[in-house]
Design a protein around this motif. Structure first.
Motif, short mmCIF file in Angstrom:
data_model
loop_
_atom_site.label_atom_id
_atom_site.label_comp_id
_atom_site.label_asym_id
_atom_site.label_seq_id
_atom_site.Cartn_x
_atom_site.Cartn_y
_atom_site.Cartn_z
N GLN A 31 145.26 42.25 -82.81
CA GLN A 31 144.82 41.67 -81.53
C GLN A 31 143.61 42.41 -80.99
OE1 GLN A 31 147.90 41.10 -78.63
NE2 GLN A 31 149.37 40.37 -80.15
N ALA A 66 145.95 47.44 -82.37
CA ALA A 66 144.93 46.61 -81.70
C ALA A 66 143.53 46.99 -82.16
CB ALA A 66 145.04 46.81 -80.18
N HIS A 117 141.92 38.73 -77.32
CA HIS A 117 143.25 38.21 -76.99
C HIS A 117 143.70 38.71 -75.62
CE1 HIS A 117 143.20 38.18 -81.45
NE2 HIS A 117 144.07 37.18 -81.37
N HIS A 141 142.72 31.26 -77.86
CA HIS A 141 143.91 31.56 -78.65
C HIS A 141 145.13 30.77 -78.15
CE1 HIS A 141 141.93 34.89 -80.73
NE2 HIS A 141 141.52 35.36 -79.57
N GLY A 151 147.59 34.50 -73.88
CA GLY A 151 146.99 35.84 -73.78
C GLY A 151 147.47 36.54 -72.53
#
Ligand SMILES: NC(=O)c1ccc[n+]([C@@H]2O[C@H](COP(=O)([O-])OP(=O)(O)OC[C@H]3O[C@@H](n4cnc5c(N)ncnc54)[C@H](O)[C@@H]3O)[C@@H](O)[C@H]2O)c1
Length: 260
Positions: free
Chosen positions: A14, A38, A88, A136, A139
């Motif tokens: 992400q 991440a 994200h 996406h 989020g």
């Protein structure tokens, strides 16, 4: 590291953008997010502190800039997308205390500066990144308010007013984007063991006056200690994670029961 059943971190793959990333609380957050997989895009006006955070987060992108500048924020969003694809998640942590003093004695320039960084900066970050996040289909955003955004402050009046605004910006954004499954929350740290808290004690003066301010702040905390940056980071990661899938519009105190 908190792992998912397949052994990867909760945030594996992400893209998370963080403003104020050179600061103590954002740095603790970045380190934990990096440990959980991440891809980090880090933004701060202080290039030295930004580089220090990046050194703790392998593969992180760093973008220097000012959160009050729409152009700088747009450049941050563009650089993030170019490096990793659309974000994200967003953590907007940049903030300043401003100067101490009763509200009507605050200099106009200082009042404007505190609001520009703490409120407009958070709004600009949300404005720049939510269009990426929505691609996406879901989020999360975490803004940084404060216990001073819930209670008034006899000394940090501009700061307190600005953090109150951040708490309500959080709620408006949560309503705006709920149907898109984009959750927006904020944390309200109390007094955290950090340079920002130190500088608030310093505002009382030096020596005994400073120590008295620190002792007075400590005495107000039911848990009897200041918080740790990592404890704020844990709350931020919770709000960013799927564990908070049905939580939006919340201002979460991380304050040793100060607001209880
Ligand atoms: N430390 C605490 O006890 C505490 C308590 C409550 C709330 N908060 C809030 O948490 C957030 C993080 O606090 P911290 O303790 O890490 O503070 P910090 O001062 O360590 O970090 C803030 C960061 O924001 C950056 N910044 C400031 N103005 C900027 C601008 N115009 N453009 C880009 N970057 C800018 C600074 O360079 C710094 O790296 C802040 O919003 C603060 O108000 C902190």
């Amino acid at each position: 590291m908190v792992s998912t059943p397949d052994g990867t971190g909760r945030f594996a793959g992400q893209v998370v953008a963080i403003t104020g990333a050179g600061g103590a609380l954002a740095r603790a957050t970045a380190v934990r997010l990096a440990a959980e997989g991440a891809k980090l895009a880090l933004f701060d006006r202080d290039t030295e502190k930004l580089a220090e955070t990046a050194a703790l987060c392998p593969g992180a992108l760093t973008v220097p800039g000012d959160v009050t500048s729409a152009a700088d924020m747009a450049a941050f969003a563009e650089a993030t997308q170019a490096a990793f694809g659309p974000a994200h998640k967003l953590v907007a942590a940049a903030g300043i205390l401003g100067k101490a003093g009763p509200a009507i004695e605050m200099e106009e320039e200082m009042w404007d500066r505190v609001f520009a960084i703490n409120v407009k900066g958070a709004w600009l970050a949300a404005r720049a990144f939510i269009p990426q996040i929505r691609t996406h289909g879901a989020g999360a955003v975490v803004l940084f308010s404060s216990t001073a955004g819930v209670m008034g402050s006899p000394t940090l009046s501009a700061y307190s007013a600005s953090k109150g605004a951040v708490s309500l910006l959080t709620r408006s954004l949560a309503l705006n984007h709920a149907a898109e499954n984009i959750r927006v929350n904020c944390v309200c740290p109390g007094t955290i063991d950090s340079p920002m808290s130190d500088s608030s004690f310093d505002m009382a003066g030096t020596g005994a006056a400073r120590d008295a301010r620190e002792a007075m702040m400590l005495a107000k905390i039911p848990m009897g200690r200041f918080g740790l940056p990592a404890e704020v980071a844990d709350a931020v990661l919770y709000l960013l994670s799927d564990s908070a899938a049905y939580t939006s519009g919340v201002a979460l105190p991380v304050d040793g029961a100060r607001l209880a």
